[in-house]
Design a protein around this motif. Structure first.
Motif, PDB file in Angstrom:
ATOM      1  N   HIS A 135      62.551  29.084   3.777  1.00  0.00           N
ATOM      2  CA  HIS A 135      62.637  27.605   3.224  1.00  0.00           C
ATOM      3  C   HIS A 135      61.504  28.056   2.343  1.00  0.00           C
ATOM      4  N   PHE A 136      60.697  29.574   2.521  1.00  0.00           N
ATOM      5  CA  PHE A 136      58.837  29.305   1.815  1.00  0.00           C
ATOM      6  C   PHE A 136      59.619  30.345   0.550  1.00  0.00           C
ATOM      7  N   HIS A 137      58.849  30.556  -0.438  1.00  0.00           N
ATOM      8  CA  HIS A 137      58.282  31.381  -1.788  1.00  0.00           C
ATOM      9  C   HIS A 137      59.987  31.840  -1.460  1.00  0.00           C
ATOM     10  N   PHE A 138      60.923  33.046  -2.249  1.00  0.00           N
ATOM     11  CA  PHE A 138      62.182  33.054  -2.845  1.00  0.00           C
ATOM     12  C   PHE A 138      62.874  32.432  -2.359  1.00  0.00           C
ATOM     13  N   ASP A 139      63.085  31.762  -0.992  1.00  0.00           N
ATOM     14  CA  ASP A 139      64.248  31.664  -0.591  1.00  0.00           C
ATOM     15  C   ASP A 139      64.224  29.847   0.314  1.00  0.00           C
ATOM     16  N   TRP A 140      63.171  29.181  -0.635  1.00  0.00           N
ATOM     17  CA  TRP A 140      63.280  27.820  -1.025  1.00  0.00           C
ATOM     18  C   TRP A 140      65.061  27.326  -2.518  1.00  0.00           C
ATOM     19  N   ARG A 141      64.966  28.345  -2.432  1.00  0.00           N
ATOM     20  CA  ARG A 141      66.037  27.974  -3.332  1.00  0.00           C
ATOM     21  C   ARG A 141      67.485  27.556  -2.382  1.00  0.00           C
ATOM     22  N   TYR A 142      67.446  27.995  -1.707  1.00  0.00           N
ATOM     23  CA  TYR A 142      68.827  28.046  -1.097  1.00  0.00           C
ATOM     24  C   TYR A 142      68.791  26.347   0.396  1.00  0.00           C
ATOM     25  N   TRP A 143      67.961  25.806  -0.398  1.00  0.00           N
ATOM     26  CA  TRP A 143      67.967  24.034   0.786  1.00  0.00           C
ATOM     27  C   TRP A 143      68.012  23.386  -0.216  1.00  0.00           C
ATOM     28  N   TRP A 144      68.578  22.263  -0.195  1.00  0.00           N
ATOM     29  CA  TRP A 144      69.043  21.379  -0.540  1.00  0.00           C
ATOM     30  C   TRP A 144      67.529  20.178  -0.683  1.00  0.00           C
TER      31      TRP A 144
END
Length: 431
Positions: free
Chosen positions: A225-234
């Motif tokens: 859920h860090f850097h770019f992948d934070w986008r996919y967590w509410w």
């Protein structure tokens, strides 16, 4: 000693009057006021990598006085080009400086905190899309902009392309007739990473993780859920619709003068065996009311496996498809195609929307009093809300009847806790 305004207040008043400050060599000037329209502006940039790096590049010709990022490796990397800039991991420290503008490129969950603090101080602000992480935050930003008349620009950079301008002109000129249906469609992102809530782990030494979390609920650090992948967590973002809505659907809002929908209905599926919080596949139907003589519009957002009816006619994998009484117009960021029902060629429309000088340049010149921005927060906040409403319907698993004036889902009182998200202890957004 001359009694003059501060540098920031001077620029703000000049911009509000819509005048260009003249270069007059005989006029006495003080160091805290700009000597001419070409004098460099004092800019602070919050978030310096990924989109932050692109935005930093867009304003690098100015005086970059402060850089802020919770990742010291990213921060130090960006600082090499700006050795005189002060470096911080806490965005609140940038306001120790005399600023002419703030650029915000943080993850979505931090946007409103950086932006609102700057707006309350009367500062011009450039912020990445989507403008906020929640609907109530978008409304708070609208309130502050209305009160302070800030010079703002949301970072939906495609708004400044010539292709979008030509499409808007063709739609508004009636080339395909009255538009009652719009399809916005795109494939699922290929790098969508599965993520699971993890056990306690230690953040890297270069990361100020508590500041990165900010107002979001606490969860242990993990790259999922860090850097770019934070986008996919509410907790931090809103998935693919939050990422791309303000780029693709911008064209429909602009061309058709759309504002707030009255009905929203979403269906979707999660990817990777349901491990992600946000949907990989999503389809949302929106109903927009008539605007004056313009008819009501049904807009459908389709991502992943969902495909809009009619899209196959144009043989396109993504884009915006307008359905009019006289034909169809498809467009993406840089291309467009018109198919008229009678088989004739579309009559060219003489351009009437001036080409942009550049998305960042518009904002910088507007601060100096030269022109305006094409995607100010007064527009960007309304556009952003549409994407959030799609996610709201999906998360509740039901159709939403939306009372925009009251900011209420009239058939779903349970929506309130998503419309106005709860912040972690110690974080408040006072507006």
């Amino acid at each position: 000693m001359y009694d003059v305004q501060s540098r920031r207040e001077f620029l703000k008043s000049v911009a509000a009057m819509g005048v260009v400050y003249p270069v007059v060599s005989s006029m006495p000037l003080l160091a805290d006021t700009p000597k001419n329209p070409n004098e460099k502006l004092n800019i602070a940039v919050v978030g310096v990598a990924a989109r932050g790096a692109a935005n930093l590049n867009g304003v690098k010709g100015e005086n970059i006085v402060a850089l802020c990022d919770i990742d010291s490796e990213r921060l130090n990397g960006a600082a090499k080009e700006f050795p005189s800039a002060a470096l911080y991991d806490d965005y609140r420290r940038i306001f120790d400086h005399d600023l002419d503008g703030v650029v915000c490129s943080t993850p979505d969950h931090m946007h409103a905190f950086v932006v609102c603090e700057a707006l309350k101080r009367g500062l011009p602000v450039y912020c990445e899309k989507p403008l906020t992480h929640s609907i109530s935050e978008a409304r708070k930003i609208l309130k502050l902009v209305d009160e302070n008349n800030n010079i703002t620009q949301m970072g939906n950079q495609i708004h400044s392309t010539n292709n979008y301008r030509r499409v808007v002109e063709q739609i508004q000129s009636g080339v395909i007739g009255d538009v009652r249906q719009v399809h916005v469609f795109l494939p699922a992102v290929e790098h969508f990473r599965a993520g699971k809530r993890v056990q306690e782990s230690t953040p890297p030494d270069n990361v100020s993780y508590d500041l990165w979390l900010g107002p979001a609920p606490y969860r242990p650090f993990d790259v999922s859920h860090f850097h770019f992948d934070w986008r996919y967590w509410w907790d931090f973002g809103g998935g693919q619709i939050a990422d791309f809505w303000c780029h693709y659907t911008d064209l429909a809002y602009w061309a058709l003068d759309l504002k707030y929908p009255t009905r929203i209905s979403a269906i979707g599926e999660k990817g990777h065996d349901g491990e992600n919080e946000v949907p990989r596949h999503l389809q949302v139907e929106y109903d927009y009311p008539a605007r004056g003589e313009k008819p009501p519009v049904k807009l459908t957002w389709s991502q992943g496996k969902f495909k809009p009816e009619g899209a196959e006619v144009m043989d396109k994998s993504h884009g915006v498809l307008f359905e009019g009484d006289k034909g169809r117009l498809w467009a993406d960021y840089s291309n467009k195609q018109i198919v008229l029902q009678d088989g004739s060629e579309a009559v060219p429309v003489k351009p009437y929307i001036a080409d942009s000088i550049g998305h960042h340049a518009e904002w910088l010149q507007a601060i100096r009093g030269n022109g305006t921005t094409a995607s100010p927060f007064s527009y960007g906040a309304v556009l952003t809300e549409g994407g959030h409403l799609g996610n709201l319907s999906y998360r509740l698993g039901k159709e939403i009847l939306w009372d925009a004036e009251a900011m209420k889902a009239t058939n779903a009182p349970e929506a309130d806790e998503i419309i106005s998200r709860q912040y972690r202890k110690g974080w408040t957004l006072d507006v």
